[in-house]
Design a protein around this motif. Structure first.
Motif, PDB file in Angstrom:
ATOM      1  N   THR A   1      30.309  56.332 -93.704  1.00 53.91           N
ATOM      2  CA  THR A   1      31.399  56.470 -92.737  1.00 53.91           C
ATOM      3  C   THR A   1      31.944  57.892 -92.732  1.00 53.91           C
ATOM      4  OG1 THR A   1      32.004  54.144 -93.037  1.00 53.91           O
ATOM      5  CG2 THR A   1      33.657  55.592 -92.033  1.00 53.91           C
ATOM      6  N   LYS A   2      32.097  58.447 -93.923  1.00 56.11           N
ATOM      7  CA  LYS A   2      32.610  59.812 -94.052  1.00 56.11           C
ATOM      8  C   LYS A   2      31.715  60.808 -93.329  1.00 56.11           C
ATOM      9  CE  LYS A   2      33.385  63.370 -97.587  1.00 56.11           C
ATOM     10  NZ  LYS A   2      33.318  63.666 -99.055  1.00 56.11           N
ATOM     11  N   ASN A   3      30.393  60.600 -93.429  1.00 54.39           N
ATOM     12  CA  ASN A   3      29.432  61.523 -92.818  1.00 54.39           C
ATOM     13  C   ASN A   3      29.018  61.112 -91.410  1.00 54.39           C
ATOM     14  OD1 ASN A   3      29.306  63.138 -95.168  1.00 54.39           O
ATOM     15  ND2 ASN A   3      27.844  61.726 -96.100  1.00 54.39           N
ATOM     16  N   GLY A   4      29.634  60.049 -90.888  1.00 58.50           N
ATOM     17  CA  GLY A   4      29.320  59.606 -89.530  1.00 58.50           C
ATOM     18  C   GLY A   4      27.908  59.087 -89.381  1.00 58.50           C
ATOM     19  N   ARG A   5      27.365  58.392 -90.423  1.00 58.32           N
ATOM     20  CA  ARG A   5      25.973  57.980 -90.425  1.00 58.32           C
ATOM     21  C   ARG A   5      25.777  56.475 -90.245  1.00 58.32           C
ATOM     22  NH1 ARG A   5      23.543  62.309 -88.768  1.00 58.32           N
ATOM     23  NH2 ARG A   5      23.690  64.091 -90.171  1.00 58.32           N
ATOM     24  N   ILE A   6      26.832  55.732 -89.990  1.00 66.69           N
ATOM     25  CA  ILE A   6      26.678  54.291 -89.747  1.00 66.69           C
ATOM     26  C   ILE A   6      25.785  54.064 -88.534  1.00 66.69           C
ATOM     27  CG2 ILE A   6      27.870  52.170 -89.095  1.00 66.69           C
ATOM     28  CD1 ILE A   6      28.363  52.815 -91.939  1.00 66.69           C
ATOM     29  N   ARG A   7      25.894  54.933 -87.541  1.00 67.80           N
ATOM     30  CA  ARG A   7      25.077  54.798 -86.328  1.00 67.80           C
ATOM     31  C   ARG A   7      23.589  54.871 -86.661  1.00 67.80           C
ATOM     32  NH1 ARG A   7      22.959  58.575 -82.671  1.00 67.80           N
ATOM     33  NH2 ARG A   7      22.642  57.772 -80.560  1.00 67.80           N
ATOM     34  N   GLU A   8      23.213  55.774 -87.584  1.00 73.81           N
ATOM     35  CA  GLU A   8      21.800  55.889 -87.952  1.00 73.81           C
ATOM     36  C   GLU A   8      21.307  54.614 -88.648  1.00 73.81           C
ATOM     37  OE1 GLU A   8      23.678  58.808 -88.112  1.00 73.81           O
ATOM     38  OE2 GLU A   8      22.546  59.380 -86.327  1.00 73.81           O
ATOM     39  N   VAL A   9      22.190  53.979 -89.422  1.00 70.49           N
ATOM     40  CA  VAL A   9      21.820  52.705 -90.049  1.00 70.49           C
ATOM     41  C   VAL A   9      21.507  51.675 -88.967  1.00 70.49           C
ATOM     42  CG1 VAL A   9      22.616  50.814 -91.525  1.00 70.49           C
ATOM     43  CG2 VAL A   9      23.209  53.166 -92.110  1.00 70.49           C
ATOM     44  N   ALA A  10      22.394  51.576 -87.978  1.00 68.71           N
ATOM     45  CA  ALA A  10      22.196  50.611 -86.884  1.00 68.71           C
ATOM     46  C   ALA A  10      20.923  50.920 -86.094  1.00 68.71           C
ATOM     47  CB  ALA A  10      23.409  50.618 -85.960  1.00 68.71           C
ATOM     48  N   MET A  11      20.668  52.205 -85.825  1.00 69.95           N
ATOM     49  CA  MET A  11      19.481  52.584 -85.063  1.00 69.95           C
ATOM     50  C   MET A  11      18.207  52.268 -85.843  1.00 69.95           C
ATOM     51  SD  MET A  11      20.624  56.192 -83.304  1.00 69.95           S
ATOM     52  CE  MET A  11      18.991  56.439 -82.605  1.00 69.95           C
ATOM     53  N   SER A  12      18.227  52.481 -87.160  1.00 70.14           N
ATOM     54  CA  SER A  12      17.073  52.170 -87.991  1.00 70.14           C
ATOM     55  C   SER A  12      16.769  50.681 -87.945  1.00 70.14           C
ATOM     56  CB  SER A  12      17.341  52.621 -89.431  1.00 70.14           C
ATOM     57  OG  SER A  12      16.304  52.202 -90.293  1.00 70.14           O
ATOM     58  N   ILE A  13      17.805  49.863 -88.031  1.00 66.24           N
ATOM     59  CA  ILE A  13      17.627  48.410 -87.972  1.00 66.24           C
ATOM     60  C   ILE A  13      17.105  47.995 -86.602  1.00 66.24           C
ATOM     61  CG2 ILE A  13      18.805  46.184 -88.080  1.00 66.24           C
ATOM     62  CD1 ILE A  13      20.822  47.521 -90.007  1.00 66.24           C
ATOM     63  N   GLN A  14      17.683  48.560 -85.550  1.00 68.41           N
ATOM     64  CA  GLN A  14      17.267  48.199 -84.189  1.00 68.41           C
ATOM     65  C   GLN A  14      15.806  48.557 -83.946  1.00 68.41           C
ATOM     66  OE1 GLN A  14      18.455  50.586 -80.701  1.00 68.41           O
ATOM     67  NE2 GLN A  14      19.371  48.712 -79.875  1.00 68.41           N
ATOM     68  N   GLN A  15      15.395  49.743 -84.383  1.00 74.44           N
ATOM     69  CA  GLN A  15      14.008  50.160 -84.176  1.00 74.44           C
ATOM     70  C   GLN A  15      13.053  49.239 -84.923  1.00 74.44           C
ATOM     71  OE1 GLN A  15      12.921  54.389 -84.075  1.00 74.44           O
ATOM     72  NE2 GLN A  15      11.357  53.987 -85.613  1.00 74.44           N
ATOM     73  N   ALA A  16      13.400  48.887 -86.176  1.00 71.01           N
ATOM     74  CA  ALA A  16      12.542  47.996 -86.955  1.00 71.01           C
ATOM     75  C   ALA A  16      12.454  46.616 -86.318  1.00 71.01           C
ATOM     76  CB  ALA A  16      13.065  47.889 -88.382  1.00 71.01           C
ATOM     77  N   LYS A  17      13.584  46.093 -85.832  1.00 71.97           N
ATOM     78  CA  LYS A  17      13.583  44.772 -85.205  1.00 71.97           C
ATOM     79  C   LYS A  17      12.744  44.773 -83.923  1.00 71.97           C
ATOM     80  CE  LYS A  17      17.324  42.311 -84.883  1.00 71.97           C
ATOM     81  NZ  LYS A  17      18.718  41.914 -84.609  1.00 71.97           N
ATOM     82  N   ALA A  18      12.849  45.846 -83.157  1.00 73.17           N
ATOM     83  CA  ALA A  18      12.059  45.938 -81.923  1.00 73.17           C
ATOM     84  C   ALA A  18      10.569  46.003 -82.242  1.00 73.17           C
ATOM     85  CB  ALA A  18      12.491  47.170 -81.121  1.00 73.17           C
ATOM     86  N   ALA A  19      10.201  46.779 -83.282  1.00 73.88           N
ATOM     87  CA  ALA A  19       8.801  46.862 -83.687  1.00 73.88           C
ATOM     88  C   ALA A  19       8.305  45.516 -84.202  1.00 73.88           C
ATOM     89  CB  ALA A  19       8.628  47.940 -84.752  1.00 73.88           C
ATOM     90  N   ASP A  20       9.164  44.797 -84.915  1.00 79.16           N
ATOM     91  CA  ASP A  20       8.774  43.486 -85.451  1.00 79.16           C
ATOM     92  C   ASP A  20       8.460  42.497 -84.330  1.00 79.16           C
ATOM     93  OD1 ASP A  20       8.939  44.266 -88.067  1.00 79.16           O
ATOM     94  OD2 ASP A  20      10.968  43.484 -88.396  1.00 79.16           O
ATOM     95  N   ARG A  21       9.148  42.623 -83.212  1.00 75.10           N
ATOM     96  CA  ARG A  21       8.855  41.737 -82.087  1.00 75.10           C
ATOM     97  C   ARG A  21       7.427  41.941 -81.596  1.00 75.10           C
ATOM     98  NH1 ARG A  21      13.574  39.745 -79.516  1.00 75.10           N
ATOM     99  NH2 ARG A  21      12.145  38.731 -78.034  1.00 75.10           N
ATOM    100  N   ILE A  22       6.946  43.178 -81.679  1.00 73.31           N
ATOM    101  CA  ILE A  22       5.559  43.462 -81.284  1.00 73.31           C
ATOM    102  C   ILE A  22       4.592  42.998 -82.370  1.00 73.31           C
ATOM    103  CG2 ILE A  22       3.933  45.285 -80.633  1.00 73.31           C
ATOM    104  CD1 ILE A  22       6.311  46.891 -79.591  1.00 73.31           C
ATOM    105  N   VAL A  23       4.946  43.239 -83.639  1.00 76.78           N
ATOM    106  CA  VAL A  23       4.095  42.809 -84.750  1.00 76.78           C
ATOM    107  C   VAL A  23       3.911  41.296 -84.736  1.00 76.78           C
ATOM    108  CG1 VAL A  23       3.902  42.665 -87.270  1.00 76.78           C
ATOM    109  CG2 VAL A  23       4.682  44.794 -86.210  1.00 76.78           C
ATOM    110  N   ASP A  24       4.961  40.564 -84.383  1.00 76.21           N
ATOM    111  CA  ASP A  24       4.904  39.098 -84.401  1.00 76.21           C
ATOM    112  C   ASP A  24       3.854  38.538 -83.444  1.00 76.21           C
ATOM    113  OD1 ASP A  24       6.871  38.972 -86.317  1.00 76.21           O
ATOM    114  OD2 ASP A  24       8.508  38.647 -84.894  1.00 76.21           O
ATOM    115  N   THR A  25       3.509  39.278 -82.414  1.00 75.52           N
ATOM    116  CA  THR A  25       2.496  38.812 -81.458  1.00 75.52           C
ATOM    117  C   THR A  25       1.237  39.671 -81.522  1.00 75.52           C
ATOM    118  OG1 THR A  25       3.408  40.180 -79.665  1.00 75.52           O
ATOM    119  CG2 THR A  25       4.286  37.943 -79.892  1.00 75.52           C
ATOM    120  N   ALA A  26       1.109  40.461 -82.600  1.00 73.45           N
ATOM    121  CA  ALA A  26      -0.024  41.384 -82.730  1.00 73.45           C
ATOM    122  C   ALA A  26      -1.299  40.639 -83.136  1.00 73.45           C
ATOM    123  CB  ALA A  26       0.289  42.474 -83.754  1.00 73.45           C
TER     124      ALA A  26
END
Length: 474
Positions: free
Chosen positions: A420-445
């Motif tokens: 929070t101090k370094n303003g990096r919570i957004r990067e945590v959320a983006m990392s999770i979102q990118q992984a979840k989106a990729a997993d949706r493709i992996v699930d039907t790979a």
């Protein structure tokens, strides 16, 4: 060109002419009509007239001409800034322009001042999100590396924890593998006489034997770091050079020779914790329980690494399948955001800070093409996330923070406070979102299994091929 309408106050729509000036680059010529300017100036001056108080006049009774003379220039300057900001925001909103980075308004003196009865015209250059279509996302070919957790892997992890929780003791040298030292550092970059970076408490670690001399220093990968640090002593001044990676976050260091002067003021060597003490630290009764706990942790890490490998293949497939131009500039902020997003992903996989920093240094040392591919991937995965309507909840962010805290052996609230101090919570959320989106493709790979050793050889061949292509420009 958008149509102009005016209904007074803030409800205006500026006239906008949009010119394509390059890949993902647009120039906006924005016109704020006379009626808007006159209305806004009258409103600002009217507010001033009702509130101003000057010696010899009661509040609200200062002559308008005197107010114009005393405050007119400031009012026009402030109103001009507000109108330009409002008009720009309305221009990108009404024309559905998604910009990247900061807009370029050019020389501030080139924008004219406000004049009653005259339009205000100004131009602004922007970089925009690329436009492209997603391919069919079902049946993407993916290889899954298969690996059993062997006893020697458990032995290595036990040893790593023995050092991790071992007893540090101050030493003066000579330094050997895994010794940690602190000192002042001065970094300069070729072509610039001024220091690029200075710090009184820089940390350096002598690379482990298996790292073959390679290590990271302040985020820079140094191929022969062990050569410079091994055998040195407290009080020594250690000088060496490296080259700034083409994909480094700071543009002024990319591709430049970097000179490092490191004066060691203190150092420590860790005596590894005895197995019995390590067992007790983990709250267990015997070594077999410790090894079983470590086996489960390694199996979880293996599963995470398998999923990560599958995601990386999805990313490579998307990059090979989708073609579009990227903005010509990768801003420092964007590059830093990508690095932080990757840091959150690596920490979430259970790697400790030293391992994460080494991997990030290795990635920074990749080619400029690698960096631009990562930028392309950021746009692609954002669109994939929208396609699958992927959202990230607060519980998921808390879960990732707990994983990072567990890897660092600290409390989750400490990690959250730092992010929070370094303003990096957004990067945590983006990392999770990118992984979840990729997993949706992996699930039907379309998945093919392969022994991990064979997979590692294949990956090394791909990395070598990529570096060869980068070196030859092919």
């Amino acid at each position: 060109m958008s149509d102009f309408s005016f209904d007074g106050g803030d409800g205006f729509e500026p006239q906008v002419e949009i010119t394509e000036t390059g890949p993902c680059a647009r120039s906006l010529k924005i016109t704020i009509p006379t009626a808007v300017i006159d209305e806004r100036l009258e409103m600002q001056l009217g507010t001033l007239a009702s509130e101003a108080s000057l010696p010899g006049f009661r509040k609200g009774h200062v002559p308008r001409a005197l107010l114009e003379k005393r405050f007119g220039e400031n009012v026009r300057g402030e109103t001009r800034g507000q109108l330009i900001s409002d008009a720009f925001q309305k221009a990108i909103s009404s024309n559905e322009i998604q910009i990247i980075g900061d807009p370029d308004f050019g020389d501030p003196d080139s924008i004219p001042g406000l004049e009653t009865g005259k339009d205000l015209v100004f131009s602004v250059d922007v970089e925009i999100v690329p436009d492209f279509e997603l391919p069919e996302l079902d049946g993407v070919p993916v290889t899954k590396p298969m690996m059993e957790v062997a006893d020697e892997m458990i032995d290595a992890e036990v040893l790593r924890n023995q050092y991790r929780f071992g007893t540090p003791a101050r030493i003066t040298g000579p330094f050997e593998a895994l010794d940690r030292m602190v000192g002042s550092v001065l970094i300069t970059v070729e072509g610039n006489d001024e220091p690029f970076f200075e710090h009184e408490q820089a940390v350096a670690v002598v690379p482990a034997e298996e790292d073959e001399g390679k290590g990271q220093f302040l985020g820079l990968l140094v191929e022969d770091l062990a050569t410079h640090l091994t055998g040195r002593n407290v009080g020594d001044v250690i000088e060496f050079e490296t080259v700034g990676p083409e994909s480094f976050e700071r543009e002024e260091i990319r591709g430049k020779k970097v000179s490092i002067r490191f004066e060691v003021s203190d150092a420590e060597r860790v005596t590894p914790l005895e197995i019995k003490e390590l067992v007790e630290r983990f709250g267990l009764d015997e070594e077999s329980g410790l090894r079983e706990q470590i086996r489960l942790a390694l199996e979880n890490r293996r599963d995470a690494e398998q999923r990560s490998a599958e995601r990386e293949q999805v990313y490579e497939w998307l990059l090979d399948t989708i073609s579009f131009e990227v903005p010509p500039k990768v801003s420092d902020a964007q590059a830093a955001n990508m690095v932080e997003q990757q840091r959150m992903e690596l920490l979430g996989r259970g790697l400790d800070e030293d391992q994460v920093e080494l991997k990030l240094a290795e990635q920074r040392n990749e080619s400029e093409r690698f960096s631009r591919d990562r930028l392309r991937l950021m746009f692609i995965m954002a669109k994939v996330a929208r396609h699958f309507e992927v959202e990230v909840g607060e519980a998921e962010i808390n879960g990732r923070i707990a994983e990072i805290a567990n890897a660092q052996r600290v409390r989750p609230e400490e990690v959250r406070a730092e992010l929070t101090k370094n303003g990096r919570i957004r990067e945590v959320a983006m990392s999770i979102q990118q992984a979840k989106a990729a997993d949706r493709i992996v699930d039907t790979a379309k998945v093919t299994e392969m022994p991990a050793d064979d997979w590692n050889v294949l990956v090394e061949e791909r990395v070598a091929d990529r570096k060869k292509k980068a070196a030859t420009g092919s």
